[in-house]
Design an enzyme around this catalytic site. Structure first.
Site, short mmCIF file in Angstrom:
data_model
loop_
_atom_site.label_atom_id
_atom_site.label_comp_id
_atom_site.label_asym_id
_atom_site.label_seq_id
_atom_site.Cartn_x
_atom_site.Cartn_y
_atom_site.Cartn_z
N HIS A 14 -28.14 -11.91 42.37
CA HIS A 14 -27.51 -13.27 42.16
C HIS A 14 -27.31 -13.44 44.02
CE1 HIS A 14 -29.00 -13.84 38.64
NE2 HIS A 14 -28.69 -12.69 38.36
N ARG A 22 -28.83 -22.86 49.09
CA ARG A 22 -28.63 -23.52 50.26
C ARG A 22 -30.24 -23.83 51.43
NH1 ARG A 22 -24.12 -26.74 51.57
NH2 ARG A 22 -23.94 -27.66 49.45
N ARG A 49 -39.18 -11.47 41.16
CA ARG A 49 -39.51 -12.70 39.66
C ARG A 49 -40.55 -12.94 40.44
NH1 ARG A 49 -37.31 -13.98 35.03
NH2 ARG A 49 -36.12 -12.87 34.58
N ARG A 53 -37.57 -17.18 42.02
CA ARG A 53 -35.94 -17.44 42.07
C ARG A 53 -34.61 -17.23 42.94
NH1 ARG A 53 -34.93 -17.03 35.94
NH2 ARG A 53 -36.57 -17.63 35.22
N HIS A 54 -35.50 -15.79 42.64
CA HIS A 54 -34.09 -15.10 43.93
C HIS A 54 -34.56 -14.24 44.91
CE1 HIS A 54 -34.22 -12.23 40.28
NE2 HIS A 54 -33.33 -12.65 39.13
N GLU A 74 -37.26 -4.29 40.10
CA GLU A 74 -37.76 -4.17 38.95
C GLU A 74 -38.86 -5.42 38.86
OE1 GLU A 74 -34.50 -6.30 36.95
OE2 GLU A 74 -33.35 -4.31 37.14
N THR A 104 -32.67 -15.23 32.21
CA THR A 104 -32.76 -13.87 33.06
C THR A 104 -33.28 -12.46 31.66
OG1 THR A 104 -31.12 -12.03 33.28
CG2 THR A 104 -30.65 -13.09 31.19
N THR A 105 -33.58 -12.15 31.68
CA THR A 105 -34.53 -10.94 31.65
C THR A 105 -34.03 -10.93 29.26
OG1 THR A 105 -34.67 -9.02 32.93
CG2 THR A 105 -35.75 -8.37 30.68
N GLU A 155 -35.41 3.00 30.89
CA GLU A 155 -33.57 1.95 30.92
C GLU A 155 -34.32 1.37 29.61
OE1 GLU A 155 -33.30 -0.49 34.90
OE2 GLU A 155 -31.45 -1.31 34.10
N HIS A 194 -27.69 -3.89 31.57
CA HIS A 194 -28.09 -5.56 31.39
C HIS A 194 -26.87 -5.79 30.39
CE1 HIS A 194 -29.10 -9.43 30.58
NE2 HIS A 194 -30.47 -9.15 31.07
N GLY A 195 -25.77 -6.42 31.47
CA GLY A 195 -25.05 -7.26 30.51
C GLY A 195 -23.41 -6.62 30.85
#
Ligand code: PXP
Length: 258
Positions: A14, A22, A49, A53-54, A74, A104-105, A155, A194-195
């Site tokens: 992220h 931008r 991905r 996207r990131h 990942e 998200t996954t 994981e 995750h989370g």
């Protein structure tokens, strides 16, 4: 019992999300990786991905060449991602389910149902010396399926635990602890992610058979307020304290001495 060290992998996806908003070069995920290293991270995790996207291909190149920390890539179980992994040779690769429309996954990989699709990807990665893990739900069947594929690591998806409250959260924690114990009995190294955030990390960190946590969204969000080094450093201390204090409940109370 000897307390096993618990590694922290910081997921920097992220940082790239903000950069891409931008389309420039700031903030730089590699700079975030360096800051995370200074604050006590043991590794960097990045998800390339299909839709980029990131994290981008260039980020993976720069992270494998320029960061002192091992990279955990990942990736979806596709030929394209296998080719990219073989090109950059990250320390580890975590195979995740990926849907274009998800934010998200969502959920773990069906390692049991997708054995034939996963086998060539797992073998290709392992053959190049990359440590392969599968991102799975905390259930025995999926751990056995990972073992059948010859994966050295799983994981566990702990998102349901992080989102649950009260008794449901206790039940999720029991499920994760049982799965982590089963992984250990099967000879598979157990990670979780995750989370996770400051409020949820301690109970997971206290499970002695889990040896690595991968944490991203919360840390990068928190970094907006306190800076990435403070955010990662605080997470590191919570993990280390939970580890030395012993088993915890889902409410965060530790069984050991205060
Ligand atoms: N582990 C895996 C396999 C993931 O897919 C993710 C999310 O990319 C994480 C850990 C980190 O999750 P979060 O960003 O919610 O901390």
């Amino acid at each position: 019992m000897t307390v096993r060290p618990l590694r922290l992998g910081v997921n920097i996806d992220h940082v790239a999300t903000v950069r891409n908003a931008r389309g420039g070069v700031h903030p730089d995920p590699l700079r975030a990786a360096e800051a995370a290293a200074r604050a006590g991270a043991d590794g960097i995790t990045a998800h390339l991905r299909e839709d980029r996207r990131h994290i981008t291909d260039d980020d993976i190149l720069r992270l494998t060449r320029g960061s002192d920390l091992p990279l955990n890539l990942e990736m979806a179980a596709t030929d394209e991602m296998l080719r990219i992994a073989l090109q950059h040779l990250p320390h580890a690769a975590c195979i995740v389910p990926e849907k274009r429309e998800e934010r998200t996954t969502e959920g773990g990989l069906d390692a049991a149902g997708k054995h034939n699709q996963l086998a060539p990807i797992v073998n290709g990665l392992a053959g190049a010396g990359i440590r392969v893990s599968l991102f799975i739900e905390p259930v025995t069947e999926q751990i056995d399926a990972a073992a059948a594929l010859g994966c050295p690591v799983v994981e566990l998806h702990v998102g349901a635990y992080c989102e649950a409250t009260g008794e449901a959260r206790e039940r999720e924690l029991d499920r994760i602890a049982a799965a982590a114990a089963h992984a250990e009995a099967t000879g598979i190294e157990c990670h979780a992610g995750h989370g996770l955030g400051f409020e949820t990390v301690s109970a997971i960190a206290a499970i002695p058979t889990i040896v690595e946590l991968n944490i991203g969204h919360f840390l990068i969000g928190e970094a907006i307020f306190v800076g990435i080094e403070d955010a990662v450093g605080h997470m590191r201390r919570l993990m280390d304290n939970a580890r030395s204090d012993g088993p915890a409940t889902a409410s965060g109370d530790h069984g050991g001495d205060a």
